[in-house]
Every structure is written in structure tokens, then in C-alpha cells.
Write a protein that holds these residues in place. Structure first.
Motif, mmCIF file in Angstrom:
data_model
loop_
_atom_site.group_PDB
_atom_site.id
_atom_site.type_symbol
_atom_site.label_atom_id
_atom_site.label_comp_id
_atom_site.label_asym_id
_atom_site.label_seq_id
_atom_site.Cartn_x
_atom_site.Cartn_y
_atom_site.Cartn_z
ATOM 1 N N THR A 138 -42.790 -3.642 3.882
ATOM 2 C CA THR A 138 -43.452 -2.944 3.408
ATOM 3 C C THR A 138 -43.026 -1.552 3.221
ATOM 4 O O THR A 138 -43.167 -0.898 1.972
ATOM 5 C CB THR A 138 -44.729 -2.705 4.284
ATOM 6 O OG1 THR A 138 -45.309 -3.834 4.708
ATOM 7 C CG2 THR A 138 -45.783 -1.588 3.606
ATOM 8 N N LEU A 139 -41.918 -1.132 4.195
ATOM 9 C CA LEU A 139 -41.477 0.338 3.617
ATOM 10 C C LEU A 139 -40.550 -0.022 2.499
ATOM 11 O O LEU A 139 -39.920 1.114 2.086
ATOM 12 C CB LEU A 139 -40.749 0.786 4.930
ATOM 13 C CG LEU A 139 -41.479 1.075 5.999
ATOM 14 C CD1 LEU A 139 -40.789 1.584 7.320
ATOM 15 C CD2 LEU A 139 -42.463 2.273 5.706
ATOM 16 N N ALA A 140 -39.857 -1.216 2.306
ATOM 17 C CA ALA A 140 -38.702 -1.437 1.349
ATOM 18 C C ALA A 140 -39.530 -1.794 -0.060
ATOM 19 O O ALA A 140 -38.743 -2.059 -1.088
ATOM 20 C CB ALA A 140 -37.837 -2.509 1.648
ATOM 21 N N THR A 141 -40.769 -1.624 -0.474
ATOM 22 C CA THR A 141 -41.305 -1.806 -1.601
ATOM 23 C C THR A 141 -40.961 -0.611 -2.667
ATOM 24 O O THR A 141 -40.592 0.602 -2.001
ATOM 25 C CB THR A 141 -42.626 -1.787 -1.547
ATOM 26 O OG1 THR A 141 -43.298 -0.777 -0.662
ATOM 27 C CG2 THR A 141 -43.126 -2.879 -0.625
ATOM 28 N N PRO A 142 -40.912 -1.037 -3.949
ATOM 29 C CA PRO A 142 -40.724 0.006 -4.741
ATOM 30 C C PRO A 142 -41.415 1.379 -4.717
ATOM 31 O O PRO A 142 -42.787 1.272 -4.413
ATOM 32 C CB PRO A 142 -40.909 -0.369 -6.250
ATOM 33 C CG PRO A 142 -40.663 -2.013 -5.973
ATOM 34 C CD PRO A 142 -41.296 -2.327 -4.429
ATOM 35 N N GLY A 143 -41.022 2.600 -4.814
ATOM 36 C CA GLY A 143 -41.532 3.724 -4.602
ATOM 37 C C GLY A 143 -41.533 4.375 -3.313
ATOM 38 O O GLY A 143 -41.996 5.598 -2.846
ATOM 39 N N GLY A 178 -36.888 -12.149 11.672
ATOM 40 C CA GLY A 178 -37.812 -11.490 11.307
ATOM 41 C C GLY A 178 -37.867 -10.902 9.806
ATOM 42 O O GLY A 178 -39.145 -11.039 9.267
ATOM 43 N N PHE A 179 -37.093 -10.533 9.416
ATOM 44 C CA PHE A 179 -37.207 -9.799 8.121
ATOM 45 C C PHE A 179 -37.109 -10.983 6.918
ATOM 46 O O PHE A 179 -38.056 -11.013 5.775
ATOM 47 C CB PHE A 179 -35.690 -9.043 7.614
ATOM 48 C CG PHE A 179 -35.834 -8.408 6.233
ATOM 49 C CD1 PHE A 179 -35.086 -9.082 5.158
ATOM 50 C CD2 PHE A 179 -36.228 -7.280 6.074
ATOM 51 C CE1 PHE A 179 -35.045 -8.542 4.021
ATOM 52 C CE2 PHE A 179 -36.393 -6.616 5.020
ATOM 53 C CZ PHE A 179 -35.806 -7.345 3.661
ATOM 54 N N GLU A 180 -36.612 -12.001 7.186
ATOM 55 C CA GLU A 180 -36.582 -13.146 6.404
ATOM 56 C C GLU A 180 -37.981 -14.058 6.438
ATOM 57 O O GLU A 180 -38.364 -14.189 5.308
ATOM 58 C CB GLU A 180 -35.447 -14.282 6.429
ATOM 59 C CG GLU A 180 -34.239 -13.575 6.349
ATOM 60 C CD GLU A 180 -33.899 -13.393 4.871
ATOM 61 O OE1 GLU A 180 -33.056 -12.429 4.271
ATOM 62 O OE2 GLU A 180 -34.641 -13.996 3.750
ATOM 63 N N ALA A 181 -38.368 -14.020 7.365
ATOM 64 C CA ALA A 181 -39.659 -14.754 7.647
ATOM 65 C C ALA A 181 -40.880 -13.887 7.086
ATOM 66 O O ALA A 181 -41.690 -14.288 6.307
ATOM 67 C CB ALA A 181 -39.982 -14.655 9.143
ATOM 68 N N ALA A 182 -40.668 -12.489 7.233
ATOM 69 C CA ALA A 182 -41.821 -11.664 6.608
ATOM 70 C C ALA A 182 -41.728 -11.471 5.240
ATOM 71 O O ALA A 182 -42.799 -11.640 4.350
ATOM 72 C CB ALA A 182 -41.588 -10.156 7.387
ATOM 73 N N SER A 183 -40.719 -11.523 4.664
ATOM 74 C CA SER A 183 -40.210 -11.495 3.369
ATOM 75 C C SER A 183 -40.793 -12.621 2.838
ATOM 76 O O SER A 183 -41.536 -12.619 1.396
ATOM 77 C CB SER A 183 -38.850 -11.363 2.677
ATOM 78 O OG SER A 183 -38.071 -10.331 3.349
ATOM 79 N N TRP A 184 -40.826 -13.857 3.185
ATOM 80 C CA TRP A 184 -41.163 -15.181 2.843
ATOM 81 C C TRP A 184 -42.823 -15.078 2.581
ATOM 82 O O TRP A 184 -43.238 -15.404 1.722
ATOM 83 C CB TRP A 184 -40.578 -16.250 3.363
ATOM 84 C CG TRP A 184 -41.179 -17.716 2.985
ATOM 85 C CD1 TRP A 184 -40.565 -18.481 1.856
ATOM 86 C CD2 TRP A 184 -42.093 -18.512 3.541
ATOM 87 N NE1 TRP A 184 -41.521 -19.658 1.775
ATOM 88 C CE2 TRP A 184 -42.106 -19.461 2.583
ATOM 89 C CE3 TRP A 184 -42.939 -18.192 4.597
ATOM 90 C CZ2 TRP A 184 -43.152 -20.552 2.897
ATOM 91 C CZ3 TRP A 184 -43.971 -19.481 4.811
ATOM 92 C CH2 TRP A 184 -43.934 -20.668 3.928
ATOM 93 N N LEU A 185 -43.215 -14.730 3.865
ATOM 94 C CA LEU A 185 -44.710 -14.651 4.062
ATOM 95 C C LEU A 185 -45.433 -13.654 2.852
ATOM 96 O O LEU A 185 -46.410 -13.836 2.433
ATOM 97 C CB LEU A 185 -45.132 -14.476 5.425
ATOM 98 C CG LEU A 185 -44.962 -15.144 6.410
ATOM 99 C CD1 LEU A 185 -45.282 -14.813 7.852
ATOM 100 C CD2 LEU A 185 -45.715 -16.556 6.024
#
Length: 992
Positions: A210-215, A232-239
Motif C-alpha cells: 500500500t505504501l508503494a502505490t503511485p503517489g 510476504g511482499f510477493e503474497a501481498a502483491s498477488w492478493l
């Protein structure tokens, strides 16, 4: 930790040792085991010359015989050495301490990564090009290059900061191996730790995504990427790409699901937790103080003085049996009629209700106080003596006998301030007295020295083994030590449902304090009519005493000298005619008394509520194994019987006379007194509506066959399988009792609670099983001998192993209650029946046909015949009790009975399988004929195919095994399972 010092024997040819002796060691005693006592001094015993004796005194030899040494194994040097190392305790300690230090190492490395992790990433990434020594000098981790690499692997690449959950897992494994005292299973810790790592890693990964979203601030997201790790990052990105913000909902659902299944949460009863948090001893102390104040006020009040010369006196039944005979019976003849003062009808103190549920950790016992009542009793006896003297001085008339009335008063209970006496509770009450977190053995701490160590398990250590026996016997000793090791403390069968709460009296209807419905005029009128009727036949009466009960009044008659009892017995119908009452019953004589009893129904009956019975002290303080409160006797005393000592109960009565209510009273009494771990029910309800309300307590109290949907049996075809399964359970329990050396269930459970029986050898805690059959006549009509045989077998043998039967029927004829069943049911209950023959069938005597119905019953136990007014429990009350129990946490499933072989099979011929080569040559033709006419009967094949009966019967059996026709259904034709010829041809082609 091993003691290798031995006392050398004198030099000699027998004292030579092998070339490379393996020194034996002596393990230190376990922390949770009993401390070894020093052995008493004893005379030295001759030992073989080749044996080495250790210096330290050894404990007494083990009670069980030592196992014979094994035969020497073959030459397998590699595998033997490996197995020896794996069994060695020193290897276990090496691995355990290594895991403990590894947990400390990971803690320091992970903590250092939080401060130096970003600086060490380049160092760890350059390991393939930079020498290890130089990379280690550049590393900033507190534990050097290895610590930086481990932290980089687990935190940055795998789980992030959730990898800290790996530390307690490693520590727990090491502590369990080293100390052997961990009370939590390995699977429990592993499941909790791994789920925590995975779930927390995905949650933090979603935050980073969520923090890495544009803006957003990319620098902040880069600095916090270590929180979630690569997994955790890869699983969260996929979800996030799949369901977006629904990831939060998915994570919440996963957490709730894990908590529900892992901690076995079945209900959210906030009221119970509120009650647990606010319950304390203040309410109990207030109740006890109120009781003491009421008793003191009752003792200080002056006793009323009796009239000068009454002919009819009213006596109140004291709390303890009266020692003196009624003063009115001492008169030679009755006096003139005087006014009757019914002082006992004035309302007295309300009876105290006792909670029947066993209180956890209750240590203060309540007892009936007799000292406080002594002055009042003495004063009352003095007044009675004065009244007797005054009555003797009045001229008496010989025409009227003396008449006295005996009425019960409310029970007054006094709290004994002294310390409770030491009693030995039953094995089932040991678990009831144990608190949730306290061990059950705590109350037995100040016992005698002999009772402090009821069990001593002595496992032969290495010192008890011959050093020449080799490593094989030492390994066997270690295996036996692990197999026979028992946890410390007593076993608590209720621990799995430790938060179970017994039903309270608040769930039952409160009908207030019951009052006697018999007036003075009714008593006088009945007395005059009895005396007048007997006087017409020349029978003189010396005295009459009336005892008022809930529904009937007992008039005890003392006839004059020379009157035959049979003469009074023959006037039963004449007395009923004169009193114009229904259900006159004459007891001639009353057992244990020198009087003749005439029971006359009251004009206004008094209802006995289930709350007043279950709230009585007699039931609440009962120490019986299976207490059942039936109701109140003719003297208004609560009647409680032990089902475990009956040991089986047979109930009969006409329709609508209270039989089903009586069954509900029995079941409710047991639910209020026994924990689900101690009692199970097998309910058979052919009527399908009487016991269906108990479906809600299936996971708590009910037992059933495996692979069955409903625990309450309503299909008569399944009753036979259930009864046979109970017979198998009975045989298995007897095998366990035989191995344990016990004679009954109580002794067996006592040994198991004291951990004298090893569960690894098949032993288990055995609950009571109560089989309830609501309508036996229907089962006898449909099954007959298939039902009678297992019922008779259970009734004959199942008493000692805790299986008890309660059988009820409407029609107590001889073809329903057969001689075999009747002989094994010594305790019987009869409600009102229609004829004397039915009364003799169930009770072996008359009287049940003269009851007045609506719960009026006769209880027969051997030669005793007791008239009881059964308590009344309404259907909403049973529903509330079952709801209260069903909403609590229960077991995963009902108590499973042994599976019966062939329980799912058909009821046709006994052949389980049939060889296709043995089929009849006309099998296909017979199948086509059956399907064409859609009628599966033997006579159809006889007519159409011109066959004999035997061949046609064999064809029908073959068609049944092929699945073309259904099983045998009596006089009806068998069902045809194939609807048309097309499906039949497909079936026949598949069978070729």
C-alpha cells in the motif's frame, strides 16, 4: 551426569572383564517424578563374582519381573552404532542444548538486523566474489557474517519481522528434549508459530504494498520492506492485484477461522463469561448467614401448647425421626369431639434451595444441625406430655378412636461451623472437586503417609543391569522407561471440557412454596366414614393417624386386639364406596409398622415441581454415582434413588399417566449431577417425538454408532445394531477390567485417575452409559427375539461395567415384558394401569390399577413398594436445559460406540458375496420378468417361469445381491430397484 565408579571384586579368574567394557551409567531422577527414598540398611546378599556393585545404595528392586535378555544380534556395525547413538541420552542432551543456544543466537542476530540490516545486504550479496574473511570484517551484525546471513535469509528473503516467531519454536523444541517437562505438544507450538509467521508476514506485506502505490513516498516503502520479507511482499502483491482491499477481509477471515478451529471455539456465550467474572463467595456467605439467622429465630420462638384434651391432634413431623409414639394412641378410648386447631397450616419459613450442580473446589459441607433444634424439641415434648396427662383426666367415650394427624414441615438446614470431616469421595467426584487450574490431588495433601504415595513405578535403570549384557539390554531399558512413564498428578476426565457449566435451577419454573390442600373438615369426614364403615362389620379401631401427602393421605389404623387383617383387606371396595373416592388402596400391614394403611386421594392435588425436588438438600448433597430424584413420597420427603445400584429400571403405565414425564425427570436429574465426560446416553425413541428434544446435547452427552446422522434412534431397524454394539462395548470393557484386575467400573476409573493404568496399553476412562428405550412394545412387535436377546444379555452382565438400562412400555403384557427381561430388572416403576393383571405383570403384586394417574406411581425395589408422586417437568423446561448445555463448548462428535459388522448390509440372506459362476441359468430371464412386472415376489417367478419354490427363492436372493430387488419386508413384495428394461440390460452387460 553418569556415575561410573564401581567396587572391584577380589582378583580371580571370574573377575576378568571384557577387553573394551562399556561403562554403565545411572540417570539422574526426573524432575517431575517422585524423589527416590534412601534404601534401608540390609544385610549383604551373595552376588555372582562377575557382577559389579555400585557404591551408592540402590532402591528396592522393581515389582515387575525383568525382561529376559535378547538374543545377540547379527553383525551390523554401521546401523547398530547409529541406533545406539540415536538412543543415547547424551545425544539427546547435545541436540537439546544446541537448539536452546540456536534460539539465543537467532534472537541476537534478528535484533541486530533491525539496526544493521540495510548495511549488511551488500556484504551478504557479495559472498560469491569477496573472500569470507574480508566479508566478515565488513559485516556490521553483532554475530558476524553468519548472523548477517541468517538474518538476511529469514527476515529479508522469507518472513520479515514475523521470523521472530521462529525463536520460541526452536527454544521449545530444545527445552522439551532437555527437560522432558513441557506440558504443551510439539504440534500445538508448531501450528501456532507457523501460522503467526505466515499471517503476520502477509499482513505487513500488504502494508508495504500500500505504501508503494503511485503517489506515496517510495523512500519510506523501501526503508520498511524488511518488515514483510520476500514471501510476504510477493503474497501481498498477488492478493492486492487479485482482490484489492479485500485482502484485509481475507486476512481477518483467516485469523477468525484459525482461532475457531485451533482453540475449538463453538459458541460465544457472553452471559456465561459475565457470570464467571462477577461470581464470588459474597452471595454464598449472605445465604448462609440468612439460614443461621432463621434457625436461631425458630429455636428461640416458644413452642405452642397443645389443647387440654383433643381427640384429634395435629402433629408436625420433625427434621429427625420422632422417638416417641403419638400420645393420642396411649388413651384407652377416644374423648368427645373437640375443635381442631390446624396450627401447621400457617405458612412457615420458605425452604432453602440448594444448587444441585457440583461446585468446583467446594470445601465446606452443609449438615443438618440438631443442637439448635434440641431446646425446641424438648419444649414440644414437655407440652405433649402435659397434654397427655390432661387428656387422661377427661372421661372418655369408647365409641370414638383416637385420631392424630401428622404433617411434614419445611426442612430447616443449619450450617455446621466446624471443619468438614475427611471423606473419601467416589472416583467420579474426584474430578468434580478439582478446580479448573488446580490439580485434583491437592485436597489429599494432608493425608496419612501411606496415602501420600499411592503409586510407585520403579523402572530398572542401568545400574540394575548386568554390565556383561551389552548395549542391547540398556537400549531396551530406555525404551521401557519411555513407554511406562506417566505424567505427574491425577488424571482429570473433565479437563477437555473444563469450562462446562452445569444447568442452574433458574432454568426451571418456580411454582412457589407448596401448601397442603387438605382441610380439617376433609380429614374429619374421611376419619368418620372409615370408622363407621368398619364398625358396620364389627371391626373396632383403637387409633387412627393421618399423614398428608402431595396427592394422597395415608390413614394408619391400629385395630383392636383380635381383629384379622384379612377381614379389613376384604372391605376395600366398601370403604371406597363410603368415601366416594377413586383409587382407595389398603396396605395390610404396612412394612416395618404394626399398623394398617388406607390411602385416600386428596380432593385437591398438590403438584410436585421438578425445581423443588432438584433444589432439595437430599439431592444436592447426594454422593450417589447416578442420583435420580423421582419426586416426593407420601410423607412429602424427596425420593432419590441411585441408578447405578438398581442397576436397571423397568417402567410401565397406560397412555397419558406420566410415563414420558418420568423419563424426562430421570434424564434431567442425571444432567444436573454428572459431567459429559462421566455420563453418556443412548436414546431409542420409536415414537420419534418424545426424546427428540435431546438432540441439542448430542456432542455433550449422547452416544451413537459410527457413520450415523442422528444420535437419537428412531428407526427400529437400527435398534438391533445399536444393542449389539452395546454388547460389544460391554465385552471390551470387561477385557479392560480383566487386564486392570478390577471388579467394577468404580475401581477401574479410580485406578485410571490415579494414573495406575497406562493409556498406551489401551486403557481409557470409562463413562457411564445409560440406555433409554421409550417404547419396548413396538420393538418387540417388529424385531422380537433380535431385541430381546441383547437386552437380556445387557441386563444380566452390564451392571459391573457401568451400562444401565431404562426400559419403558405402555402395555406390560407377558409377550412384551418376557420372563427373561423381567428377571433381570429388579427395580420397576408402575404408573396407573388398567387392570390388576397388568399390575401383577410389572410389579408382581396388585395396586398399580388403583393409582389416580397424573404422575402417581409405585416404585418397587425388591420387597419394598413405595408410593411416589412423580415430579412434573414441562417441555419448555427441558428445552431450556438442553439449550443451556448445547450452547456450551462440546466434543467434536458424539461418543462413538463400536461398529457392528454388517450394520450397513441388507436384511436378506446371510451371504455377503456371491460367485458369478454360481448364478442360475435363468437369472437374466428372471430379472427381465421382475423388471417387466415391477413386482419382486417369489410367487411371480413360480408362475411365469414354471419353477419350484426353492429355485425361485434362490433366484430372488441372487437378484437382491445384484441390486435388482430390495431386501425382504415381511408379507410385502420386495421393491424393484431397476425402473425399466434399458437400465436392466446395462446392468446385465456390466455383470458379464
Amino acid at each position: 551426569m553418569a556415575d561410573n565408579r564401581y567396587k572391584n571384586t577380589p582378583a580371580g579368574p571370574s573377575a576378568n572383564r571384557p577387553a573394551e567394557p562399556r561403562p554403565t551409567r545411572r540417570n539422574e531422577p526426573r524432575a517431575n517424578g517422585p524423589a527416590p527414598e534412601p534404601a534401608p540398611a540390609r544385610a549383604p546378599e551373595p552376588r555372582p563374582a562377575a557382577a559389579n556393585v555400585p557404591k551408592a545404595a540402590r532402591p528396592a528392586p522393581a515389582a515387575k519381573p525383568a525382561k529376559p535378555p535378547r538374543e545377540p544380534r547379527g553383525p551390523m556395525p554401521g546401523v547398530g552404532k547409529l541406533l545406539e547413538i540415536l538412543r543415547d541420552r547424551r545425544f539427546h542432551l547435545f541436540v537439546g542444548f544446541g537448539l536452546l543456544l540456536a534460539s539465543l543466537y537467532l534472537t541476537i542476530a534478528f535484533t541486530s538486523f533491525l539496526f544493521t540490516g540495510h548495511a549488511d545486504q551488500s556484504v551478504v550479496a557479495s559472498l560469491s566474489t569477496v573472500p569470507v574473511k574480508e566479508a566478515g570484517q565488513e559485516s556490521g551484525n553483532w554475530l558476524g557474517l553468519l548472523g548477517a546471513w541468517a538474518a538476511q535469509l529469514f527476515i529479508y528473503k522469507l518472513f520479515g519481522v514475523a521470523a521472530f516467531a521462529l525463536v520460541p519454536i526452536v527454544f521449545f523444541l530444545g527445552a522439551k528434549i532437555v527437560f522432558r517437562t513441557a506440558k504443551v505438544s510439539v504440534s500445538y507450538v508448531l501450528a501456532l508459530g507457523l501460522f503467526t509467521m505466515a499471517w503476520l508476514s502477509v499482513l505487513l506485506g500488504y502494508v508495504v504494498v500500500t505504501l508503494a502505490t503511485p503517489g506515496a513516498d517510495p523512500v519510506l516503502a523501501h526503508r520498511l520492506d524488511f518488515l514483510c520479507g520476500g514471501v510476504g511482499f510477493e503474497a501481498a502483491s498477488w492478493l492486492d492485484s487479485l482482490i484489492g482491499w479485500g485482502t484485509v477481509l481475507l486476512l481477518a477471515f483467516a485469523l477468525i477461522s484459525f482461532v475457531v478451529f485451533f482453540f475449538n471455539v463453538t459458541s460465544l456465550n457472553l452471559g456465561n463469561f459475565r457470570r464467571l467474572s462477577t461470581e464470588d463467595d459474597a452471595d454464598e456467605d449472605a445465604e448462609l448467614e440468612a439460614e443461621i439467622a432463621a434457625e436461631q429465630a425458630a429455636a428461640a420462638a416458644p413452642a405452642p401448647v397443645a389443647p387440654a384434651a383433643p381427640q384429634m391432634t395435629l402433629k408436625t413431623r420433625p427434621a429427625e425421626p420422632a422417638a416417641a409414639v403419638s400420645t393420642a394412641t396411649n388413651s384407652a378410648a377416644g374423648a368427645q369431639n373437640t375443635d381442631l386447631e390446624l396450627d401447621s397450616h400457617e405458612p412457615g419459613p420458605a425452604p432453602v434451595e440448594f444448587e444441585p450442580a457440583p461446585r468446583m473446589g467446594a470445601g465446606v459441607a452443609l449438615s443438618v444441625g440438631s443442637a439448635a433444634l434440641a431446646p425446641a424439641a424438648a419444649l414440644a415434648s414437655t407440652a405433649a406430655g402435659a397434654a397427655t396427662a390432661a387428656a387422661a383426666a377427661v372421661p372418655l367415650v369408647a365409641s370414638g378412636p383416637a385420631f392424630s394427624i401428622e404433617m411434614p414441615t419445611a426442612e430447616v438446614v443449619e450450617v455446621a461451623p466446624s471443619a468438614p470431616t475427611a471423606t473419601i469421595p467416589t472416583p467420579l467426584s474426584l474430578a468434580d472437586l478439582a478446580d479448573g487450574d488446580m490439580p485434583a490431588v491437592a485436597p489429599l495433601a494432608p493425608a496419612a503417609p501411606a496415602a501420600t504415595r499411592p503409586l510407585e513405578i520403579t523402572v530398572p535403570g542401568r545400574d540394575d543391569l548386568d554390565p556383561n549384557a551389552g548395549a542391547d539390554i540398556a537400549a531396551v531399558a530406555d525404551e521401557d522407561e519411555d513407554a511406562d512413564a506417566m505424567p505427574p498428578g491425577n488424571y482429570d476426565p473433565t479437563l477437555e471440557l473444563s469450562r462446562f457449566q452445569f444447568p442452574t435451577l433458574e432454568l426451571l419454573n418456580d411454582y412457589g412454596v407448596a401448601k397442603a390442600q387438605v382441610t380439617k373438615e376433609e380429614l374429619e369426614a374421611n376419619k368418620d366414614r372409615i370408622v363407621e364403615t368398619l364398625g358396620h362389620y364389627g371391626i373396632g379401631i383403637a387409633s387412627i393417624k393421618a399423614t398428608i401427602g402431595p396427592t394422597v393421605t395415608l390413614y394408619e389404623i391400629v385395630p383392636e386386639v383380635g381383629v384379622r387383617i384379612s377381614k379389613i383387606k376384604s372391605l376395600e371396595d366398601d370403604i371406597a364406596l363410603s368415601l366416594a373416592a377413586l383409587g382407595i388402596r389398603i396396605i395390610a400391614p404396612i412394612p416395618g409398622k404394626g399398623t394398617i394403611g388406607i390411602e385416600v386421594p386428596n380432593t385437591k392435588k398438590e403438584m410436585v415441581s421438578i425445581r423443588s425436588v432438584l433444589g432439595s438438600e437430599k439431592f444436592a448433597r447426594s454422593e450417589m454415582d447416578l442420583p435420580v430424584a423421582f419426586g416426593r413420597t407420601i410423607t412429602n420427603e424427596v425420593f432419590v434413588a441411585d441408578l447405578a445400584k438398581m442397576p436397571h429400571l423397568l417402567m410401565a403405565g397406560a397412555t397419558g399417566q406420566g410415563k414420558s414425564v418420568g423419563l424426562n425427570v430421570i434424564l434431567a436429574s442425571l444432567l444436573y449431577k454428572r459431567h459429559p465426560a462421566q455420563l453418556k446416553f443412548v436414546l431409542v425413541d420409536p415414537k420419534k417425538v418424545e426424546l427428540s428434544i435431546f438432540n441439542k446435547i448430542e456432542r455433550h452427552y449422547l452416544a451413537k454408532l459410527p457413520d450415523t446422522d442422528e444420535a437419537i434412534i428412531t428407526d427400529t431397524k437400527k435398534v438391533v445394531n445399536t444393542l449389539n454394539s452395546l454388547c460389544m462395548e460391554m465385552d471390551r470393557r470387561y477385557d479392560l477390567l480383566k487386564e486392570a484386575g478390577c471388579r467394577n467400573l468404580k475401581e477401574y476409573n479410580a485406578k485410571f485417575i490415579e494414573r495406575r493404568l497406562n493409556p498406551k496399553k489401551g486403557h481409557r476412562f470409562l463413562p457411564f452409559i445409560v440406555l433409554v428405550i421409550d417404547e419396548l412394545a413396538d420393538l418387540m412387535m417388529t424385531a422380537g427375539k433380535e431385541v430381546e436377546t441383547p437386552i437380556a444379555r445387557l441386563a444380566q452382565l452390564a451392571r459391573a461395567i457401568g451400562i444401565h438400562l431404562i426400559v419403558a412400555t405402555q402395555r406390560p403384557s407377558v409377550n412384551v415384558i418376557t420372563g427373561i427381561i423381567k428377571a433381570n430388572f429388579p427395580c420397576r416403576i408402575s404408573f396407573k394401569v388398567t387392570s390388576k393383571i397388568d399390575s401383577r405383570t410389572i410389579l408382581d403384586t396388585g395396586g398399580a390399577d388403583q393409582l389416580i394417574g397424573q404422575g402417581d406411581m409405585l416404585f418397587s425395589a425388591g420387597s419394598d413398594l413405595i408410593r411416589v408422586q412423580c415430579a412434573f417437568i414441562d417441555t419448555p423446561e427441558v428445552d431450556r436445559v438442553c439449550d443451556f448445555i448445547g450452547e456450551q463448548q462440546g466434543y467434536s462428535d458424539a461418543y462413538l460406540l463400536p461398529e457392528v459388522a454388517g450394520a450397513d448390509g441388507d436384511a436378506g440372506s446371510g451371504n455377503e458375496e456371491m460367485d458369478p459362476s454360481e448364478r442360475d441359468t435363468m437369472f437374466e430371464e428372471a430379472a427381465r420378468c421382475i423388471v417387466l412386472h415391477q413386482q419382486g415376489s417369489t410367487s411371480l417367478l413360480q408362475r411365469k417361469l414354471k419353477l419350484g419354490y426353492n429355485r425361485a427363492g434362490r433366484l430372488i436372493d441372487q437378484l437382491q445381491h445384484a441390486g435388482i430387488v430390495g431386501p425382504f419386508e415381511g408379507s410385502k413384495a420386495r421393491d424393484v430397484l431397476i425402473p425399466d428394461e434399458y437400465q436392466l440390460e446395462q446392468l446385465l452387460n456390466s455383470m458379464k
